[in-house]
Write an enzyme that holds these catalytic residues in place. Structure first.
Site, mmCIF file in Angstrom:
data_model
loop_
_atom_site.group_PDB
_atom_site.id
_atom_site.type_symbol
_atom_site.label_atom_id
_atom_site.label_comp_id
_atom_site.label_asym_id
_atom_site.label_seq_id
_atom_site.Cartn_x
_atom_site.Cartn_y
_atom_site.Cartn_z
ATOM 1 N N HIS A 1 0.810 -1.224 0.000
ATOM 2 C CA HIS A 1 0.000 0.000 0.000
ATOM 3 C C HIS A 1 0.838 1.267 0.000
ATOM 4 O O HIS A 1 0.412 2.287 -0.549
ATOM 5 C CB HIS A 1 -0.990 -0.013 1.161
ATOM 6 C CG HIS A 1 -2.068 -1.026 0.947
ATOM 7 N ND1 HIS A 1 -3.139 -0.786 0.119
ATOM 8 C CD2 HIS A 1 -2.205 -2.291 1.397
ATOM 9 C CE1 HIS A 1 -3.896 -1.869 0.080
ATOM 10 N NE2 HIS A 1 -3.350 -2.793 0.841
ATOM 11 N N GLU A 2 2.005 1.232 0.593
ATOM 12 C CA GLU A 2 2.885 2.402 0.604
ATOM 13 C C GLU A 2 3.749 2.482 -0.646
ATOM 14 O O GLU A 2 4.110 3.559 -1.078
ATOM 15 C CB GLU A 2 3.816 2.371 1.828
ATOM 16 C CG GLU A 2 3.136 2.642 3.144
ATOM 17 C CD GLU A 2 2.691 4.089 3.314
ATOM 18 O OE1 GLU A 2 3.132 4.978 2.562
ATOM 19 O OE2 GLU A 2 1.879 4.328 4.222
#
Length: 148
Positions: free
Chosen positions: A14-15
């Site tokens: 997600h990052e």
């Protein structure tokens, strides 16, 4: 408690992993796996570049900070809840003031999920990436699903 390998992969997914510093959607300098100055040193800046070893070292340091905060705020929880809460705090730095946590602790999972999904803004506007991330964190926290 420590973030599981699945939880670390969830956060990385997600990052993203960026070796060169960039401004995120809210205009905050970011590098590595979502590392910002708010997480502590080093302070990302224009032109900054890291090696993958440095990215891993910074991520480990950042995770320790977020894990301690989630432990203090959430108490003993299932691994999937812990991993999702660490992901949330890593992204927002707000586990200590998030209304979804109070609802979760009170056992009101419906209200907790709705409140979690409200954390979808950066720079005052709704960001599709945050809408997607909060949905994925909800799947992890409330259903134990780490996703693909």
């Amino acid at each position: 408690m420590d973030t599981s390998p699945q939880g670390i992969e969830f956060i990385r997914r997600h990052e993203g992993v960026r070796l060169k510093a960039y401004c995120d959607s809210a205009g905050v300098w970011t590098i590595g796996v979502g590392h910002t100055a708010a997480a502590g040193p080093p302070k990302p800046r224009s032109g900054m570049v890291l090696t993958m070893d440095q990215v891993i070292e910074i991520l480990e340091h950042d995770l320790a900070r977020y894990e301690d905060r989630v432990d203090r705020i959430m108490g003993i929880v299932p691994q999937c809840v812990f991993d999702g809460a660490v992901s949330f705090d890593c992204n927002t730095g707000a586990i200590h003031r998030a209304s979804w946590v109070a609802a979760w602790k009170a056992g009101d999972m419906r209200r907790a999920e709705v409140a979690l999904k409200r954390w979808n803004r950066a720079g005052g506007r709704v960001v599709k990436g945050l809408v997607n991330r909060r949905a994925a964190e909800a799947d992890l926290i409330f259903r134990g699903e780490y996703g693909a």
